[in-house]
Design a protein around this motif. Structure first.
Motif, mmCIF file in Angstrom:
data_model
loop_
_atom_site.group_PDB
_atom_site.id
_atom_site.type_symbol
_atom_site.label_atom_id
_atom_site.label_comp_id
_atom_site.label_asym_id
_atom_site.label_seq_id
_atom_site.Cartn_x
_atom_site.Cartn_y
_atom_site.Cartn_z
ATOM 1 N N TYR A 117 0.852 -1.206 -0.158
ATOM 2 C CA TYR A 117 0.131 0.077 -0.137
ATOM 3 C C TYR A 117 0.931 1.394 -0.081
ATOM 4 O O TYR A 117 1.232 1.856 -1.076
ATOM 5 N N GLU A 118 1.367 1.663 1.294
ATOM 6 C CA GLU A 118 1.953 3.099 1.152
ATOM 7 C C GLU A 118 3.498 2.973 1.377
ATOM 8 O O GLU A 118 3.951 3.858 1.280
ATOM 9 N N VAL B 380 -1.482 23.724 -6.487
ATOM 10 C CA VAL B 380 -2.151 22.418 -6.781
ATOM 11 C C VAL B 380 -3.249 22.509 -7.904
ATOM 12 O O VAL B 380 -3.958 23.573 -7.995
ATOM 13 N N ASN B 381 -3.054 21.475 -8.825
ATOM 14 C CA ASN B 381 -4.224 21.552 -10.188
ATOM 15 C C ASN B 381 -4.643 20.040 -10.470
ATOM 16 O O ASN B 381 -5.548 19.999 -11.024
ATOM 17 N N ARG B 382 -4.084 19.067 -9.472
ATOM 18 C CA ARG B 382 -4.500 17.856 -9.782
ATOM 19 C C ARG B 382 -4.579 16.814 -8.670
ATOM 20 O O ARG B 382 -3.370 17.116 -7.999
ATOM 21 N N MET B 383 -5.150 16.022 -8.435
ATOM 22 C CA MET B 383 -5.050 14.987 -7.244
ATOM 23 C C MET B 383 -5.235 13.663 -7.772
ATOM 24 O O MET B 383 -6.214 13.469 -8.591
ATOM 25 N N ARG B 384 -4.295 12.594 -7.248
ATOM 26 C CA ARG B 384 -4.526 11.241 -7.575
ATOM 27 C C ARG B 384 -5.189 10.739 -6.513
ATOM 28 O O ARG B 384 -4.752 10.504 -5.513
ATOM 29 N N LEU B 385 -6.415 10.149 -7.025
ATOM 30 C CA LEU B 385 -7.102 9.206 -5.938
ATOM 31 C C LEU B 385 -6.890 7.884 -6.347
ATOM 32 O O LEU B 385 -6.814 7.330 -7.480
ATOM 33 N N GLN B 386 -7.026 6.975 -5.171
ATOM 34 C CA GLN B 386 -7.018 5.479 -5.033
ATOM 35 C C GLN B 386 -8.339 4.982 -4.685
ATOM 36 O O GLN B 386 -8.807 5.649 -3.753
ATOM 37 N N LYS B 387 -9.041 4.048 -5.528
ATOM 38 C CA LYS B 387 -10.388 3.619 -4.982
ATOM 39 C C LYS B 387 -10.021 2.548 -3.740
ATOM 40 O O LYS B 387 -8.960 1.865 -3.851
ATOM 41 N N MET B 388 -10.867 2.241 -2.932
ATOM 42 C CA MET B 388 -10.715 1.708 -1.685
ATOM 43 C C MET B 388 -11.827 0.736 -1.793
ATOM 44 O O MET B 388 -13.129 0.869 -2.324
ATOM 45 N N GLU B 389 -11.771 -0.436 -1.051
ATOM 46 C CA GLU B 389 -12.767 -1.477 -0.943
ATOM 47 C C GLU B 389 -12.833 -1.530 0.836
ATOM 48 O O GLU B 389 -11.808 -1.408 1.344
ATOM 49 N N LEU B 390 -13.946 -1.992 1.404
ATOM 50 C CA LEU B 390 -13.724 -2.256 2.833
ATOM 51 C C LEU B 390 -13.698 -3.470 2.974
ATOM 52 O O LEU B 390 -14.160 -4.608 2.514
ATOM 53 N N ARG B 400 -12.117 -1.869 7.907
ATOM 54 C CA ARG B 400 -10.741 -1.328 7.455
ATOM 55 C C ARG B 400 -10.784 -0.947 5.856
ATOM 56 O O ARG B 400 -11.054 -1.833 5.106
ATOM 57 N N PRO B 401 -10.316 0.222 5.418
ATOM 58 C CA PRO B 401 -10.445 0.650 3.987
ATOM 59 C C PRO B 401 -9.028 0.037 3.414
ATOM 60 O O PRO B 401 -7.967 -0.152 3.880
ATOM 61 N N VAL B 402 -9.379 -0.830 2.499
ATOM 62 C CA VAL B 402 -8.141 -1.554 1.587
ATOM 63 C C VAL B 402 -8.083 -0.939 0.183
ATOM 64 O O VAL B 402 -8.883 -0.905 -0.430
ATOM 65 N N PRO B 403 -6.741 -0.489 -0.031
ATOM 66 C CA PRO B 403 -6.788 -0.105 -1.370
ATOM 67 C C PRO B 403 -6.726 -1.074 -2.663
ATOM 68 O O PRO B 403 -6.560 -1.965 -2.429
ATOM 69 N N LEU B 404 -7.598 -0.616 -3.644
ATOM 70 C CA LEU B 404 -7.706 -1.515 -4.895
ATOM 71 C C LEU B 404 -6.556 -1.488 -5.727
ATOM 72 O O LEU B 404 -6.379 -0.226 -6.138
ATOM 73 N N THR B 405 -5.922 -2.399 -6.028
ATOM 74 C CA THR B 405 -4.666 -2.242 -6.861
ATOM 75 C C THR B 405 -5.376 -1.588 -8.242
ATOM 76 O O THR B 405 -6.173 -2.086 -8.836
#
Lengths: 330, 494
Positions: A117-118, B380-390, B400-405
């Motif tokens: 992850y991080e 700042v002009n952009r943010m990168r988001l990562q989707k999560m699942e529980l 717990r939030p878990v990042p989706l690869t």
């Protein structure tokens, strides 16, 4: 004058002995003591992802018991995992900065991670703090019965980290792989500049009197180097990155064997606990004595001399030969 | 505050309450629907800073008060951190004696108009209401009624000042003028002490002024409550940082014999992800303080706050809701909440989430920022988001939030407000040698009287709790006032 210097993951080491990541490399006093006794580089005690997860769990339990700490609508506790990681990392970054300031030898940071992850972002901060290299100690529990592709995770973490940082990245792996040769090969192609064979796990035992589980050997013993030796010899000439031997390195003879098999360096820890930090100077002296006795002036003269490709019977390091050997014993 | 059942029983047995109960049958009371708080239209209010909730009319308040069955065992009181005699004030409303209702509130709560607006009643008094517990119906709207009574009194011009004991000329210092400090000051001055409140900023009110926006809690409401304390004899000194402007020793030399520290948790935390230092990325503390307290949204302000068109607020708590709704009011075309868990796990009050949704706030749940990018000027002009699942629930039972690869994607932003929590203000803990501090940086106190290991130093609110609610801070202030009184009586007077 014997020259013990070697090159490992792009770092120039004055000799092949690296203090492995352990409790001894967690504070600046020991780090300075290790340097003054002659180790060529230090792998700092790992920052453990599992430990951070445990801290988070402990904190949440503690918060639930404490009538004063407010948790119900707290944004701070909502992001507590991130804050704990940040606090833990800050302490670690401070250790890196201090070690760099107060020593002259290469300082290798170490991350013990179980997820991808991080850690890539943390790696960048570790680089900025001044670490000369980073060792990824990836630990995926081999008792996991899911169909999760562990090898893929190893590769992904390594790929992500090596993309983010410009310092050398080595990967310390376990011996529990379906095809260790394939994993080592893939890691070397992924961008790892070094691979450390192998990390050592907690080993449980049973106390027959108390009928309870106990911890077996806290430290490695001097015969544990054999499996490492075999894989160093098998892989050292097949890959494009350096190998370091770890586990069971207790004597100058073992160090020489690992170098002969093709290791660029060795990592020691248990022997430092059992014989003290100043034993490093004994190991170095014995190393020089052996070199002198066998008329070698440079470590490079012996490096890989007995790797699989260099010996007359290459199958000696492989399993078939092993089977044949035992089938002959009645 | 009294939690004596005998006292509550005696109050309940008073003739007027017995008579009131007999006027309407319980069956009829419980069959009524809970009142709905009148609100500004969402599309109008999201362009102004006026209060969203408009307050109940007299008829609505009386009707809602009639829903309360005046339980023999008023469990609602157990949910109130300051122990308000809830049935008594509600029954005064039913009896249309609104000034007595306000007076009842002030017996234990020096800021009823504030609490009626910002307390999370749904997890406190209303969660313990008979309707919630037994009937599984919406609770009596205790918070709305509290606000009604306090507002009525204020608008009537007949504000009651609680009785003050004879001055004893013993000096007590209160550090911080937020809800904890004000509550302690109110109680201490009532007991006859000479109370001075030291405030680091130029305005009195602490988080009530700098943290909570006008549209939820107008500053003039807070000012009225502060003026009441002034009338009671509390002295306020602004621009005074205890530990810097003067040390504790200096204050002791000036005659202060006890201290209550309610210095808050004003140190913002960030996520420490790449790009978080770019221009246009604020902590919610900075953003809200500049807008609420400093007037930085005004056109003539020397150092105006940025006005974003695409604003992302990171976090899911009340401060995040305040920030995103503020950004919307300041002209954001797209105002987004980015939160890594689902809507159900958000720590913000349901009412705040609901209001934000009505106002056109976009909720990007199960998303977390991983990196920010900037233009050539560093904005700042952009943010990168990562989707999560529980994933699996953690030890507290939350998933717990878990990042989706490989789920990362970019969103254009020109302003980001990070609202992921705070740390306790380190100033007081570092200014007192030997003070017992927890590993979270909060001051360790005895929960019974809020006394620290330094006997003349008491503490409460966020500096003890790490980030709590207005009413919990006030409860601490009241507890500490009682603790200080006992301490002074034992050590100095006797």
């Amino acid at each position: 004058m014997i020259d013990l210097s070697t090159k490992y993951i792009g770092l120039h080491l004055k000799n092949p002995i690296i203090a492995a990541s352990s409790g001894l490399t967690a504070n600046i006093e020991n780090i300075k003591k290790l340097e003054s006794n002659g180790v060529a580089a230090i792998v700092l005690k790992s920052i453990f992802e599992e430990e951070i997860l445990q801290q988070e769990k402990d904190l949440k339990n503690e918060v639930q018991k404490d009538s004063l700490i407010y948790s119900e609508l707290s944004e701070t506790l909502d992001y507590i995992d991130i804050h704990i990681k940040e606090d833990t990392l800050n302490v670690y970054l401070e250790l890196i900065r201090k070690a760099k300031k107060e020593t002259l030898i290469p300082i290798i940071a170490s991350i013990n991670c179980v997820t991808n992850y991080e850690w890539t972002d943390f790696a960048k901060k570790i680089e900025s703090a001044g670490a000369d290299a980073l060792e990824l100690n990836i630990f995926l529990n081999p008792v996991d019965t899911s169909d999760k592709d562990f090898e893929k995770t190893y590769i992904e973490i390594t790929k992500n980290v090596t993309k983010k940082v410009s310092i050398p990245v080595s990967v310390k792996i376990s011996q529990y792989h379906t095809k260790p040769a394939h994993v080592i090969q893939k890691l070397s192609e992924t961008g790892a500049t070094g691979i450390v064979l192998f990390n050592r796990f907690y080993t449980p035992d049973i106390n027959l009197e108390k009928l309870e589980l106990t911890q077996a050997n806290h430290f490695s013993n001097e015969n544990e180097y054999l499996n490492v030796l075999r894989w160093i010899a098998l892989m050292s000439k097949k890959i494009n990155c350096d190998l370091a031997a770890s586990t069971g390195i207790h004597s100058a003879e073992t160090i020489i064997k690992q170098i002969l098999a093709g290791a660029s360096a060795v990592q020691i820890a248990s022997v430092l606990y059992s014989k003290g930090i100043d034993y490093v100077s004994v190991l170095l002296k014995e190393l020089e004595n052996w070199m002198e006795k066998h008329n070698y002036n440079y470590l490079n003269q012996i490096k890989g001399k007995l790797s699989q490709e260099k010996i007359q019977d290459p199958a000696a390091f492989e399993r078939m030969q092993f089977m044949r050997y035992f089938s002959g014993i009645e | 505050m009294t939690n004596n059942p005998e006292y509550f029983k005696a109050e309940r047995d008073q003739e007027w309450r017995v008579a009131l109960r007999s006027q309407i049958k319980n069956k009829e009371r419980t069959s009524r629907e809970r009142v709905k708080m009148p609100e500004q239209d969402p599309n109008i209010r999201n362009k102004n800073s006026l209060e969203v909730n408009l307050g109940l009319t007299e008829e609505q308040a009386v009707s809602e008060a009639q829903r309360c069955i005046d339980c023999p065992n008023p469990t609602c009181i157990t949910g109130c951190p300051v122990g308000i005699n809830i049935p008594k004030f509600i029954k005064y409303i039913e009896a249309r004696d609104f000034l007595s209702a306000a007076k009842t509130l002030k017996e234990t709560n020096s800021l009823p108009a504030v609490c009626g607006r910002v307390c999370p009643q749904e997890v406190q008094c209303e969660a313990q209401c008979f309707y919630t517990q037994k009937l599984k119906k919406p609770a009596v709207a205790i918070g709305h009624l509290e606000r009604f009574a306090a507002d009525f009194e204020r608008n009537s011009g007949k504000i009651s000042i609680p009785e003050i004991a004879e001055r004893n000329n013993i000096k007590v210092a209160v550090i911080g003028s937020g809800p904890g400090g004000l509550a302690a000051a109110g109680d201490l001055v009532k007991m006859g002490y000479s109370v001075t409140v030291f405030e680091a900023l130029h305005e009195i009110g602490g988080v009530l002024k700098y943290g909570i926006p006008e549209f939820r809690l107008p500053n003039d409401i807070v000012d009225v409550e502060i003026n009441n304390l002034r009338k009671m004899g509390v002295e306020f000194i602004t621009n005074f940082v205890v530990g810097k402007t003067s040390s504790f020793e200096d204050l002791k030399a000036k005659g202060y014999v006890a201290f209550f520290t309610a210095s808050g948790a004003g140190l913002p935390r960030f996520m420490n992800i790449p790009g978080e230092n770019y221009v246009g990325i604020f902590s919610s503390n900075e953003y809200l303080t500049r807008v609420n307290l400093m007037g930085a949204a005004k056109a003539d302000y020397d150092t105006p706050v940025l006005f974003g068109k695409n604003v992302a607020v990171i976090g899911g708590g009340n401060t995040a809701m305040d920030s995103v709704r503020t950004a919307k009011r300041l002209g954001a075309e797209r105002a987004m909440i980015v939160y890594r868990r689902s809507l159900d796990e958000m720590p913000a009050r349901i009412e705040e989430i609901h209001h934000a949704q009505e106002e056109g706030i976009e909720f990007m749940n199960l998303n977390s920022p991983v990196e920010y990018f900037a233009d050539e000027s560093g904005r700042v002009n952009r943010m990168r988001l990562q989707k999560m699942e529980l994933g699996e629930p953690d030890s507290s039972g939350r998933r717990r939030p878990v990042p989706l690869t490989s789920s990362e994607y970019d969103v254009d932003v020109d302003m980001v407000v990070v609202s992921v929590g705070v740390s306790p203000n380190p100033l007081i803990p570092s200014a007192v040698d030997g003070l017992n501090i927890t590993k979270w940086g909060t001051i360790h106190v005895n929960p019974d009287n809020m006394q620290s290991n330094i006997s003349d130093l008491f503490a409460g609110g966020d500096i003890v709790r790490g980030g709590a609610t207005v009413i919990l801070a006030m409860g601490d202030g009241r507890n500490a006032a009682a603790g200080i009184h006992a301490y002074i009586q034992q050590t100095l007077v006797n």
